[in-house]
Design an enzyme around this catalytic site. Sequence first.
Site, PDB file in Angstrom:
ATOM      1  N   GLU A  72      -1.341  -8.932   3.755  1.00 12.54           N
ATOM      2  CA  GLU A  72      -1.227  -9.365   5.155  1.00 12.54           C
ATOM      3  C   GLU A  72      -2.604  -9.524   5.803  1.00 12.54           C
ATOM      4  OE1 GLU A  72      -1.880  -5.015   5.744  1.00 12.54           O
ATOM      5  OE2 GLU A  72      -0.883  -6.273   4.244  1.00 12.54           O
TER       6      GLU A  72
ATOM      7  N   HIS B  62      -3.492  -5.123   0.393  1.00 10.81           N
ATOM      8  CA  HIS B  62      -2.980  -5.547   1.698  1.00 10.81           C
ATOM      9  C   HIS B  62      -3.026  -7.077   1.842  1.00 10.81           C
ATOM     10  CE1 HIS B  62      -2.379  -1.792   4.043  1.00 10.81           C
ATOM     11  NE2 HIS B  62      -3.241  -1.296   3.161  1.00 10.81           N
TER      12      HIS B  62
ATOM     13  N   CYS C  66       0.836  -1.203   0.000  1.00  5.31           N
ATOM     14  CA  CYS C  66       0.000   0.000   0.000  1.00  5.31           C
ATOM     15  C   CYS C  66       0.875   1.260   0.000  1.00  5.31           C
ATOM     16  CB  CYS C  66      -0.991  -0.028   1.155  1.00  5.31           C
ATOM     17  SG  CYS C  66      -2.354   1.144   0.950  1.00  5.31           S
TER      18      CYS C  66
END
Length: 251
Positions: A227, A225, A123
Amino acid sequence: MTERPLIGILYSDCAIRDNDMRIRTYVSRKYSNAILQSGSDPILLPVPFIQGMSLNESHRLAERYLGLVDGILLAGGEDVHPKFQDEDPIPALGCVNIFRDEFELIVAELAYNKFKKPILGICRGIQVMAIALGGMVHQDIASMASIQHSQTSPRWTTTHFVNFINNTRLAEISGNGKEMVNSFHHQAVKAVPYGFSTAAETSDGIIEAIETSDEKRFCLGVQWHPEETFNSDEFSKAIFKAFVDACKSNK
Protein backbone atom coordinates in the site's frame (compact mmCIF):
# COMPACT_ATOMS: atom_id res chain seq x y z
CA MET A 1 -23.00 -1.24 -14.02
CA THR A 2 -21.54 -4.10 -11.98
CA GLU A 3 -21.54 -3.32 -8.27
CA ARG A 4 -18.05 -2.86 -6.86
CA PRO A 5 -17.07 -5.35 -4.17
CA LEU A 6 -16.88 -4.15 -0.57
CA ILE A 7 -13.64 -4.91 1.28
CA GLY A 8 -13.40 -4.73 5.05
CA ILE A 9 -10.20 -3.30 6.55
CA LEU A 10 -9.44 -4.19 10.16
CA TYR A 11 -8.19 -1.12 12.03
CA SER A 12 -4.52 -0.68 12.84
CA ASP A 13 -4.89 0.19 16.53
CA CYS A 14 -2.33 1.89 18.73
CA ALA A 15 -2.31 0.74 22.36
CA ILE A 16 -0.22 3.72 23.56
CA ARG A 17 -2.17 6.54 25.22
CA ASP A 18 -1.63 10.16 24.22
CA ASN A 19 -1.49 13.18 26.57
CA ASP A 20 -5.29 13.30 26.82
CA MET A 21 -5.41 9.63 27.92
CA ARG A 22 -7.24 8.51 24.80
CA ILE A 23 -6.30 5.37 22.89
CA ARG A 24 -5.73 6.30 19.28
CA THR A 25 -7.44 4.07 16.74
CA TYR A 26 -6.22 4.57 13.20
CA VAL A 27 -5.57 3.01 9.83
CA SER A 28 -3.40 4.51 7.11
CA ARG A 29 -5.43 6.01 4.27
CA LYS A 30 -3.02 4.25 1.90
CA TYR A 31 -4.82 0.93 2.45
CA SER A 32 -8.22 2.37 1.52
CA ASN A 33 -6.77 4.41 -1.35
CA ALA A 34 -5.20 1.29 -2.86
CA ILE A 35 -8.49 -0.58 -2.53
CA LEU A 36 -10.43 2.29 -4.16
CA GLN A 37 -7.99 2.65 -7.04
CA SER A 38 -8.09 -1.09 -7.65
CA GLY A 39 -11.83 -1.14 -8.34
CA SER A 40 -13.36 -1.86 -4.94
CA ASP A 41 -14.83 0.10 -2.03
CA PRO A 42 -13.33 -0.03 1.48
CA ILE A 43 -15.12 -0.12 4.81
CA LEU A 44 -13.33 0.14 8.16
CA LEU A 45 -14.19 -2.55 10.70
CA PRO A 46 -13.40 -1.49 14.29
CA VAL A 47 -12.04 -3.86 16.89
CA PRO A 48 -14.22 -3.93 20.03
CA PHE A 49 -12.23 -2.57 22.98
CA ILE A 50 -14.59 -3.82 25.67
CA GLN A 51 -13.16 -5.31 28.84
CA GLY A 52 -14.76 -8.65 29.59
CA MET A 53 -16.45 -9.02 26.20
CA SER A 54 -17.42 -12.67 25.79
CA LEU A 55 -16.00 -14.95 23.12
CA ASN A 56 -19.53 -15.56 21.85
CA GLU A 57 -20.10 -11.82 21.41
CA SER A 58 -16.77 -11.44 19.58
CA HIS A 59 -17.77 -14.26 17.22
CA ARG A 60 -21.18 -12.68 16.68
CA LEU A 61 -19.64 -9.34 15.70
CA ALA A 62 -17.01 -10.97 13.49
CA GLU A 63 -19.68 -12.96 11.67
CA ARG A 64 -21.78 -9.81 11.20
CA TYR A 65 -18.81 -8.03 9.65
CA LEU A 66 -17.97 -10.97 7.39
CA GLY A 67 -21.56 -11.19 6.21
CA LEU A 68 -21.33 -7.61 4.96
CA VAL A 69 -18.10 -7.71 2.98
CA ASP A 70 -16.69 -9.51 -0.05
CA GLY A 71 -13.13 -9.69 1.26
CA ILE A 72 -10.93 -8.87 4.26
CA LEU A 73 -7.69 -6.88 4.47
CA LEU A 74 -5.59 -7.46 7.59
CA ALA A 75 -3.44 -4.36 8.06
CA GLY A 76 -0.05 -3.75 9.68
CA GLY A 77 0.60 -2.63 13.24
CA GLU A 78 1.83 -3.97 16.57
CA ASP A 79 3.47 -7.31 17.36
CA VAL A 80 1.15 -10.26 17.93
CA HIS A 81 1.21 -11.43 21.55
CA PRO A 82 3.05 -14.77 21.77
CA LYS A 83 0.45 -16.21 24.16
CA PHE A 84 -1.67 -16.97 21.11
CA GLN A 85 0.92 -19.55 20.06
CA ASP A 86 1.54 -20.79 23.62
CA GLU A 87 4.82 -18.93 24.13
CA ASP A 88 6.14 -16.53 26.76
CA PRO A 89 7.36 -13.12 25.53
CA ILE A 90 11.05 -12.79 24.75
CA PRO A 91 12.93 -9.56 25.63
CA ALA A 92 12.80 -8.29 22.02
CA LEU A 93 8.98 -8.40 21.83
CA GLY A 94 7.54 -5.00 20.96
CA CYS A 95 4.24 -3.30 21.80
CA VAL A 96 1.25 -5.67 21.73
CA ASN A 97 -2.49 -5.14 21.73
CA ILE A 98 -4.39 -8.17 23.03
CA PHE A 99 -7.83 -6.74 22.22
CA ARG A 100 -6.84 -6.43 18.59
CA ASP A 101 -5.07 -9.80 18.53
CA GLU A 102 -8.06 -11.71 19.89
CA PHE A 103 -10.56 -10.18 17.50
CA GLU A 104 -8.44 -10.30 14.36
CA LEU A 105 -7.53 -13.94 14.97
CA ILE A 106 -11.26 -14.73 15.15
CA VAL A 107 -11.98 -12.76 11.97
CA ALA A 108 -9.14 -14.38 10.03
CA GLU A 109 -10.14 -17.91 11.06
CA LEU A 110 -13.83 -17.38 10.26
CA ALA A 111 -13.09 -15.57 6.99
CA TYR A 112 -11.02 -18.46 5.72
CA ASN A 113 -12.75 -21.55 7.14
CA LYS A 114 -16.43 -20.60 7.44
CA PHE A 115 -17.11 -17.67 5.12
CA LYS A 116 -14.42 -18.55 2.54
CA LYS A 117 -13.72 -14.89 1.81
CA PRO A 118 -10.63 -13.65 -0.03
CA ILE A 119 -8.00 -12.37 2.44
CA LEU A 120 -5.00 -10.10 1.96
CA GLY A 121 -2.67 -9.88 4.99
CA ILE A 122 -0.04 -7.13 5.06
CA CYS A 123 2.94 -7.16 7.47
CA ARG A 124 1.26 -7.88 10.84
CA GLY A 125 -1.60 -9.26 8.73
CA ILE A 126 0.46 -12.20 7.43
CA GLN A 127 1.40 -13.02 11.02
CA VAL A 128 -2.23 -12.89 12.21
CA MET A 129 -3.22 -15.08 9.28
CA ALA A 130 -0.51 -17.63 10.06
CA ILE A 131 -1.38 -17.94 13.76
CA ALA A 132 -5.15 -17.95 13.20
CA LEU A 133 -4.90 -20.84 10.74
CA GLY A 134 -2.48 -23.01 12.70
CA GLY A 135 0.99 -21.69 11.86
CA MET A 136 3.56 -19.92 14.04
CA VAL A 137 5.57 -16.69 14.05
CA HIS A 138 9.11 -15.81 15.11
CA GLN A 139 8.88 -13.25 17.91
CA ASP A 140 12.10 -11.67 16.65
CA ILE A 141 14.30 -12.50 13.65
CA ALA A 142 17.44 -10.55 14.67
CA SER A 143 19.51 -13.66 15.31
CA MET A 144 18.62 -15.12 11.89
CA ALA A 145 18.71 -12.06 9.65
CA SER A 146 21.72 -11.14 7.55
CA ILE A 147 19.99 -8.34 5.62
CA GLN A 148 18.05 -5.30 6.83
CA HIS A 149 14.41 -6.15 7.51
CA SER A 150 13.43 -2.91 9.24
CA GLN A 151 14.58 -0.22 6.87
CA THR A 152 15.57 3.31 7.82
CA SER A 153 14.70 4.57 4.34
CA PRO A 154 11.31 6.22 3.64
CA ARG A 155 8.31 3.90 3.60
CA TRP A 156 7.77 4.37 -0.14
CA THR A 157 11.33 3.16 -0.90
CA THR A 158 12.01 -0.48 -1.76
CA THR A 159 15.16 -1.83 -0.13
CA HIS A 160 15.54 -5.61 -0.48
CA PHE A 161 14.63 -8.44 -2.81
CA VAL A 162 12.05 -11.14 -2.23
CA ASN A 163 12.51 -14.34 -4.22
CA PHE A 164 9.36 -16.10 -5.39
CA ILE A 165 8.72 -19.82 -5.16
CA ASN A 166 7.93 -21.32 -8.57
CA ASN A 167 4.32 -22.12 -9.47
CA THR A 168 2.81 -19.90 -6.77
CA ARG A 169 0.05 -17.35 -7.29
CA LEU A 170 2.40 -14.60 -6.13
CA ALA A 171 5.02 -15.57 -8.72
CA GLU A 172 2.27 -15.43 -11.34
CA ILE A 173 1.16 -11.99 -10.12
CA SER A 174 4.71 -10.70 -10.44
CA GLY A 175 5.73 -12.40 -13.66
CA ASN A 176 9.34 -12.24 -12.43
CA GLY A 177 11.53 -14.43 -10.27
CA LYS A 178 12.02 -11.69 -7.68
CA GLU A 179 10.95 -8.15 -6.79
CA MET A 180 12.27 -5.30 -4.66
CA VAL A 181 10.03 -4.48 -1.67
CA ASN A 182 9.98 -2.24 1.39
CA SER A 183 10.48 -3.77 4.84
CA PHE A 184 9.47 -2.77 8.39
CA HIS A 185 9.33 -5.87 10.57
CA HIS A 186 11.16 -7.87 13.21
CA GLN A 187 8.63 -10.71 13.43
CA ALA A 188 8.03 -13.20 10.62
CA VAL A 189 6.24 -16.45 9.85
CA LYS A 190 8.08 -19.46 11.31
CA ALA A 191 5.67 -22.31 10.47
CA VAL A 192 3.26 -22.14 7.53
CA PRO A 193 -0.32 -23.26 8.28
CA TYR A 194 -1.62 -26.56 6.94
CA GLY A 195 -3.03 -26.06 3.44
CA PHE A 196 -0.69 -23.12 2.79
CA SER A 197 2.72 -22.78 1.21
CA THR A 198 5.60 -20.34 1.26
CA ALA A 199 5.34 -17.98 -1.71
CA ALA A 200 8.43 -15.80 -1.21
CA GLU A 201 11.63 -15.66 0.84
CA THR A 202 14.55 -13.29 1.29
CA SER A 203 18.17 -14.25 0.60
CA ASP A 204 18.66 -14.98 4.31
CA GLY A 205 15.77 -17.48 4.36
CA ILE A 206 13.08 -15.38 6.08
CA ILE A 207 9.56 -16.19 4.88
CA GLU A 208 8.15 -13.06 3.21
CA ALA A 209 4.86 -14.37 1.78
CA ILE A 210 2.44 -17.26 2.25
CA GLU A 211 -0.61 -18.28 0.26
CA THR A 212 -3.31 -20.92 0.27
CA SER A 213 -2.53 -24.02 -1.75
CA ASP A 214 -6.18 -24.14 -2.90
CA GLU A 215 -6.07 -22.74 -6.43
CA LYS A 216 -9.77 -21.83 -6.22
CA ARG A 217 -9.23 -19.55 -3.20
CA PHE A 218 -7.41 -16.25 -2.67
CA CYS A 219 -5.63 -15.98 0.66
CA LEU A 220 -2.30 -14.19 0.47
CA GLY A 221 -0.08 -12.75 3.17
CA VAL A 222 2.92 -10.52 2.43
CA GLN A 223 5.47 -9.26 4.95
CA TRP A 224 6.07 -5.95 3.16
CA HIS A 225 3.79 -2.93 2.58
CA PRO A 226 2.47 -2.73 -1.01
CA GLU A 227 0.00 0.00 0.00
CA GLU A 228 2.98 2.31 0.61
CA THR A 229 4.42 1.76 -2.88
CA PHE A 230 1.10 1.43 -4.71
CA ASN A 231 1.33 4.65 -6.74
CA SER A 232 4.86 4.03 -8.05
CA ASP A 233 5.23 0.25 -8.27
CA GLU A 234 3.48 -2.00 -10.79
CA PHE A 235 3.98 -5.12 -8.66
CA SER A 236 2.18 -3.48 -5.72
CA LYS A 237 -0.70 -2.51 -7.99
CA ALA A 238 -0.86 -6.07 -9.31
CA ILE A 239 -1.19 -7.51 -5.77
CA PHE A 240 -4.18 -5.30 -4.99
CA LYS A 241 -5.73 -5.96 -8.41
CA ALA A 242 -5.49 -9.72 -7.89
CA PHE A 243 -7.11 -9.37 -4.46
CA VAL A 244 -9.92 -7.14 -5.74
CA ASP A 245 -10.53 -9.44 -8.73
CA ALA A 246 -10.91 -12.36 -6.31
CA CYS A 247 -13.40 -10.32 -4.27
CA LYS A 248 -15.38 -9.58 -7.43
CA SER A 249 -15.54 -13.29 -8.21
CA ASN A 250 -16.66 -13.98 -4.64
CA LYS A 251 -19.73 -11.70 -4.84
